[in-house]
Every structure is written in structure tokens, then in C-alpha cells.
Design a protein around this motif. Sequence first.
Motif, PDB file in Angstrom:
ATOM      1  N   PHE A  68     127.689  94.621  14.495  1.00 37.20           N
ATOM      2  CA  PHE A  68     128.316  93.558  13.719  1.00 37.20           C
ATOM      3  C   PHE A  68     127.693  93.430  12.344  1.00 37.20           C
ATOM      4  N   ILE A  69     126.424  93.829  12.204  1.00 41.56           N
ATOM      5  CA  ILE A  69     125.740  93.609  10.940  1.00 41.56           C
ATOM      6  C   ILE A  69     126.356  94.466   9.829  1.00 41.56           C
ATOM      7  N   ASP A  72     131.959  93.820   9.822  1.00 47.18           N
ATOM      8  CA  ASP A  72     132.474  92.540  10.284  1.00 47.18           C
ATOM      9  C   ASP A  72     133.982  92.464  10.140  1.00 47.18           C
ATOM     10  N   LEU A 139     119.709  98.128  15.129  1.00 51.67           N
ATOM     11  CA  LEU A 139     118.869  97.687  14.033  1.00 51.67           C
ATOM     12  C   LEU A 139     119.141  96.246  13.671  1.00 51.67           C
ATOM     13  N   THR A 140     118.138  95.600  13.064  1.00 54.03           N
ATOM     14  CA  THR A 140     118.326  94.257  12.548  1.00 54.03           C
ATOM     15  C   THR A 140     118.616  94.340  11.051  1.00 54.03           C
ATOM     16  N   THR A 141     118.847  93.158  10.471  1.00 57.66           N
ATOM     17  CA  THR A 141     119.267  93.116   9.070  1.00 57.66           C
ATOM     18  C   THR A 141     118.236  93.750   8.144  1.00 57.66           C
TER      19      THR A 141
ATOM     20  N   PHE B 523     127.959  83.560  16.640  1.00 52.07           N
ATOM     21  CA  PHE B 523     127.891  83.940  15.232  1.00 52.07           C
ATOM     22  C   PHE B 523     128.858  85.074  14.941  1.00 52.07           C
ATOM     23  N   GLU B 524     129.058  85.950  15.942  1.00 56.77           N
ATOM     24  CA  GLU B 524     130.020  87.023  15.724  1.00 56.77           C
ATOM     25  C   GLU B 524     131.430  86.448  15.608  1.00 56.77           C
ATOM     26  N   PHE B 527     131.868  85.098  12.243  1.00 53.61           N
ATOM     27  CA  PHE B 527     131.795  86.112  11.193  1.00 53.61           C
ATOM     28  C   PHE B 527     130.683  85.825  10.205  1.00 53.61           C
ATOM     29  N   ASP B 528     129.520  85.498  10.718  1.00 50.41           N
ATOM     30  CA  ASP B 528     128.375  85.244   9.861  1.00 50.41           C
ATOM     31  C   ASP B 528     127.317  86.304  10.153  1.00 50.41           C
ATOM     32  N   THR B 529     127.226  87.337   9.286  1.00 53.27           N
ATOM     33  CA  THR B 529     126.286  88.410   9.558  1.00 53.27           C
ATOM     34  C   THR B 529     124.856  87.955   9.349  1.00 53.27           C
ATOM     35  N   TYR B 532     123.744  86.061  12.464  1.00 58.90           N
ATOM     36  CA  TYR B 532     123.771  87.024  13.568  1.00 58.90           C
ATOM     37  C   TYR B 532     122.544  87.916  13.509  1.00 58.90           C
ATOM     38  N   GLY B 533     122.191  88.354  12.286  1.00 61.22           N
ATOM     39  CA  GLY B 533     121.013  89.197  12.150  1.00 61.22           C
ATOM     40  C   GLY B 533     119.760  88.491  12.642  1.00 61.22           C
ATOM     41  N   TYR B 536     119.895  88.219  16.403  1.00 61.24           N
ATOM     42  CA  TYR B 536     119.711  89.524  17.026  1.00 61.24           C
ATOM     43  C   TYR B 536     118.253  89.952  16.974  1.00 61.24           C
TER      44      TYR B 536
END
Lengths: 222, 586
Positions: A68-69, A72, A139-141, B523-524, B527-529, B532-533, B536
Motif C-alpha cells: 500500500f505504501i 494507493d 518495507l516501511t516508509t 488506514f488502507e 487511503f492514508d499512506t 499506514y506506514g 506498519y
Amino acid sequence: MKKVWNKIAQFFKFVHEEMFRFPKYIIIHPLKGWEEFKRYGKGKMSVALAFVIIAIIVNIMKFQYSGFIVNDTSIKDMNSFGEIAYVVGAIVIITVANWSVTTLFDGKGNMKNIFMMICYCLFPYILCNIIGMILSNILTTDEIAIYNLVISLGVVLMVYMFFVGIISIHEYGLGQCLLTILFTIIAALIIIFVGILLFDLFQKVYGFGYQIYQEITLRDMF
Amino acid sequence: MKKRYIKILSFILALLSFWTVASVDGLGYTYDHKGNVIYSTEGLTVNQTPYIYSDLGIDSVSKFSNPTDLFVYTHHETDEKILYLLDGGSQSKKVASTLFILNDQLQVQQEITHFVYNPANFDDETLLAIKSLGQKVVSSRESTDEIKTDTNGVCELDSGFNSLEELKSFDLVKLYLNEASAVYRSYKRNSLPYTDYLYICDKENNQVLVVDYETYDSNLGTFEIVQIITTPKEENVKFRPSKTIVDAAGRIYVIASDVGDGIMEFSADGSFNRYVGTNYTSLSAWDIFWRNFSTEEQLAGENLILQTSFTGMAYKNNMIYATSYAIRNGNTVTDDKNMIKKINPSGKDVLRRNGYTVPMGDYKYSRTRIKEDDAYGPSNLECITVNEYGAYTVVDSTRDRLFTYDNEGNLLYISGGTGTQVDKISSPKAIQYLGENLLVLDADKKVIIIFEPTDIAKVINKAVQCEYEGRADDEIINGEVVRGAAYYWEQVIELNANYEYAYIGIGKKYMNNKDYKNAMYYFELGFDTNYYGKAYKQYRDGIIKQYFAPVMITVIALIVGLSIYKRIRKKKLGIKDEEMTGIGDE
């Protein structure tokens, strides 16, 4: 039973040899690899077509399975016909453009060779995209730069393979190769432009015919 | 076979009828996370008939023929709401503006037709510049009759005095407003003496009046003017003030018509300070390169400030909220992303733009006219109003809609619509919050329209208020459960499952409770990356901590096992060691 097992083993051996070892060999030893590709007939049409189909499938899978990162977009925005058209269209247009330009520049490659070469160039792109897809889920952001690196590596290797392939198949020097690529791009733009013109004209002719039909049927002439 | 076909056909027909019934008129719309237009719920609707002049208590329709401004004031001591309604009158017909003071039930309590002032309180320069009903107060007049004063001591004449001495010989002189365009009341408490002033933009008299609220005299029926701000001599502008705001220190901010340099800031004593709120043009690399070759005159003539025409202001918590038109270069729009600004005391724009789309009214619009009489182009934001928890509403006069945003810049809902029916807006001049309702002053229809929040808007407002106060989840205070934002966002989802912003609020609740898997899920959906990050990361850390020990043990065991196995194999084969390390590939 044993025959079936043998055939399956043979198939996997073929896949391994042709679709992994040979393209890898081309990347690591480019000039020798392309020479074997062209002269000793080691380039196979079935493999090229398989690469095209796998590239289309990988593009479609990117929409759904990327993490998702990095992705989107919602799955309803995906246009599978569009993805097919982008890949197949791009390959066909570049092939035709390159072939038409090399006839001017005394290139030694024919259409079949050029097409197969471009399809073999998709190999690093496919591989890096698959790895990237898996990575983007893990992976993370903060670490997403690794994903960007992998994807860029795929594209860079693809362009590099294409570059050396042109040199090798048409037997050009460096300057002629750069000139050919420039003219290929121009030729591709001309093809696209003519294609758009054609579509527009077809639309207008169709619209004209449809209007005549409407006039005839809606007016009380007879 | 035939029966099956009939079943399928009837099912499809039933579905179609459902679909046609469900798509009714009056559906609202909003912008989703990508900026596409989707159907949604309206936020504010009109439930009662708008107030025309008779509903307000005005006795004649001619007194309410050109409404220009509406202001809601919360009294500094009693907390009751007082409304100020300004009717501009008419400059051509020489009708003065009237100020109506209403209570919170929208009934007229007082009607002010003119103001009075004592010429001794003003210096000569100001006295020469004052105008009343379009005429300068001091100018030659034809008749040489004696000027009478009425029973209250107010001079009968308001303009056309022969000389300053004649003017100063009177104690109180009337002043009539000429197409006044804005009213604002401010109680200044941060320094002595406390002042309670009413500020009126007297547009066609080229002045801003500062009226002392405590000098109300019921005999006169009006207030006394303590200060008049006229055209600043330093700036070469035609001073036609159209809107005004006063901050907590008494500084007066004025939007003047046809002035593109920004909002004019005057200090409390009436002198002009500076321009506030404009953006500077950004220089591209090409511009910087080209400036090396420009002459001095060319550089002097260049405009370094983007000419912005401001339209409305609101003041809350030491911040000025201002709206302006999109910046155009001829016919093309160059910058439409900065139409709403929140200007802090140092002059910088600090509006939070953390939503899916930038707050600018309509995010997508057609740039050219498609049909006759079609509204096109970016939103023309006329006014802005802010409520207690930071949410603000702007009104767009292009398509006559109301856009409500929260403190962070998320679009909450879109309401209103264009038309001549009673519940539609046609020419909005002022909007103000009155509690949870929104009052819109419509100059075309000459009414005050009251917009009330729909059911979903009430819940959204509560959720936004909780988020503003920092309560993302329920808390237990003094043994009572105080509901947090997530509780209300869940109700919003029940009413409208497509409200994407609500999912983020619910996700934050799970994040606070350290339930990261659910937080990621919501969060998915929202639609907020960014969030979400974060969720996660915590989730992955948790999984790694959980499985690190067993996985590492197995990996080490495998490695140790493999090396032992290889050693044993080498020992077993022994002599054939050399043959194993044979000649490698070429």
C-alpha cells in the motif's frame, strides 16, 4: 508416467536454460551474448513471446499486489486492456521504428531479430519488478528507497541491454548507435502521430456516415 | 429453460428499477482521495424559510434593498449573540446605509441611520477628508442661512460646511454612511483602557469609521464616532474599504477594492502600517538568469508581488482567515491553490493543507465556457467564517456552493447550490456561524438563509470537534465515558460508507490502542499512506520481536547442521576429495 515426468523435466530444463541462464549471460557478457543470440541462433521466438506475456502479467499484478505504501490506487482503476496495449504497442512501435531507421543506416538486423532483441531486454525489468513487488509489502516508509532502487535497476539494465543489443545486431559503432536511437525515437513519434491522425479521421468518417443515417431515418422524406 | 430466462430477466428489471429510484435529485458530491468527484451526502440544508425584511422586523422593503454585510458577535460578558446587519442603501439615489442590530432570534432591536461625531476630537487633516453621503464635510455651500441644531444638540447639516471653523463650532455633527460594506465589533481586552468598538467600512465615503459602543445615546438613537480612518497618504490608492477585521491588539485590517497589493494593516491609532497576506512571485531558474541582463528600469518595473484580490476575512485565535480570488494572468489561471489563507501575526500563511485535496473550493472545474450561461473557472470565494473548533466554511459565488473544511484542511462536506428557489443561494455577501447553523446573506433575493446541519453533518461536526480537542478515542474522566472521535466516525461510516476521511479517524483509535493490524486495515481504507506506514512499522516490529528467537534458532541450527553434514560427507568419501574439487567451468 515416466514419459510425462521426463517431458516435465525437459520443459523445466528448457525454461531454466533459455529464460534464465541465457539472458543472464547476455547481461554479463553483452557483446558475446548478443553475437550468440544472432549468429548461433540462440535467440528463440517462443522465449521472446513468453517474455512479452510475462511482462504484461507482471504489470497487471503490480496493481494488485504491490504494498500500500507505493501503490494507493484502487483495483477498479486498472485497465487490463490498457496494460496489454501499453506493452505490446510499445514493443511493436519501437520495433517497426527501429527497423525502418536501420534500413536507412545500413543495419544488418532484420525485423525478427530486432523484435526478439527487444523482448529479451524485458528480462531484467520483469525480474526486478517481481522482486520489487515482494519488497514493497515488507518495507516501511523509511526504507522505501530500496524499492525505488530495485525498480530503477530494472529499467537501467533494460536500457543498457537495448543499447548494446542495437550495437551488436546491426553491427554499428557507438556514434551510429546513438544516432540510430535518436532517429528511432523520432520515427516512433511519427508513427504515433500518424496513428492518432488515422483514428481521428476514422472517427470523423464514422460520425459523418452515422449522421447521414440519422437524417435519412428521422426525416419524413419518403 | 424458459422459466429460467424469465427469472433472470425479472431479476435484472428489478435491479434496474432499484437503480433508477435510488438516483434522485439533490444528491451532494465531494472529492475523494484522488480528487475525483463522487456522490456524497450534503452537509448543510435549509429547513426553514429564509428571513425576508418582514421576518426580521424591518418595516419597509426599501430599507432592506441592498444588504451588504452580516456579523455575529458573541458578547464578551453575557455570551449572548448579537447580529449586525448592514444595508448599503444606494449611492445614486442618495439613500444612506442603515445598520440593524438584531438579537439571536433574528429580530431587529435597533435601527441606526446615522452616526454623530464631535469635531473637536479630530485633527484638521481628518476633518477635511471626512465625507458624509458622498460629499466632503467641509466644502463650500450655496446658502448662507444659519445652520440650526436640533433639540439634542446635533447639527442639522452633515456636509457642505463653509470652513473648518464653522464645522468646529458645533458639538455634534451627523454623518451618513454611503454604501457601507462591512461591519465588525471588537472588544479589546489585552491593554487598558478596555475598548468596545464597532468598525464600519464606509466604502463610497472612502473611510473606515470606528464607533464607541459605550456611547449609545437613546435620545440620539445612535453612537458616537471616535476615530475615522481616511485614505492613507503614503499609498497611492483609491481607498474604498470593503471589509474589515480587528485583531486583539486593536490593529485594523482592511480589504480595499481594486487594491491588489494585499490586506492593508492600520495600527490602532489609524496610521497605515503595511500590506499583509500576498505571496511573492517565485523566480524560476530562467528568471534568475535573465535578471542578469535586465537594466535597472526593467527591474524596477517588474512586479514582485502576485496581485491578489482579497474578498473576505474572519478572525479567530489571533489568526486572520482570508479568502481571495485565484491569481490570473490575463485569462489563464496561474495559481488557484492559495485562495484560502490563514495569516499569523507575522504575516505568513500557515493554513494546514493536510487533506486529500488543497482547500480551494472546487478542486476540478472546467476552464472554459462549455454552454451558454454556464459557470466556469475556479471557485470565486467570497466570504469565510470560522467556528470554535477550527472548522471553516467558504462560499463560492461561481457555482453558489458552501465548502466546509476542518482545522487540518480536510474537506468535510459541500452544501448549497445555485438557483432562485428559497433554499438556494444566488448572490452571497456574508456568511456567519450562529451556533451550529450557518447564516448566509443573499443580496439578490434580499434574505437571510439559515443552513442547518444534516444528521450526518452533526455527527461529522462532533467528530471533528473531538479531533480538534485531541480525543481520538473514548476516555474515562471522573468515572464517566467521554466519547472520542472514533465513536462518531463509526457512526459516520454507518450513514455514508464512502466517507473516506472517517476511516482514518477509526484507524487512529486502533493505533492508540496498539492494535496495529486493524489500524493498518483502516488506514488502507482511508487511503492514508503516511499513517499506514507508521502502523506498519510498529506491526512489523512486533512480528519480528515475536518470531525472532525461533527463526534465528532454526537458521543457526540449519547452518550448523549443514556444515557438520558436509564435514561428515568429506570424511566418508575421503580419498575422492581431490576429484570432488574438479576442474570448474570455463
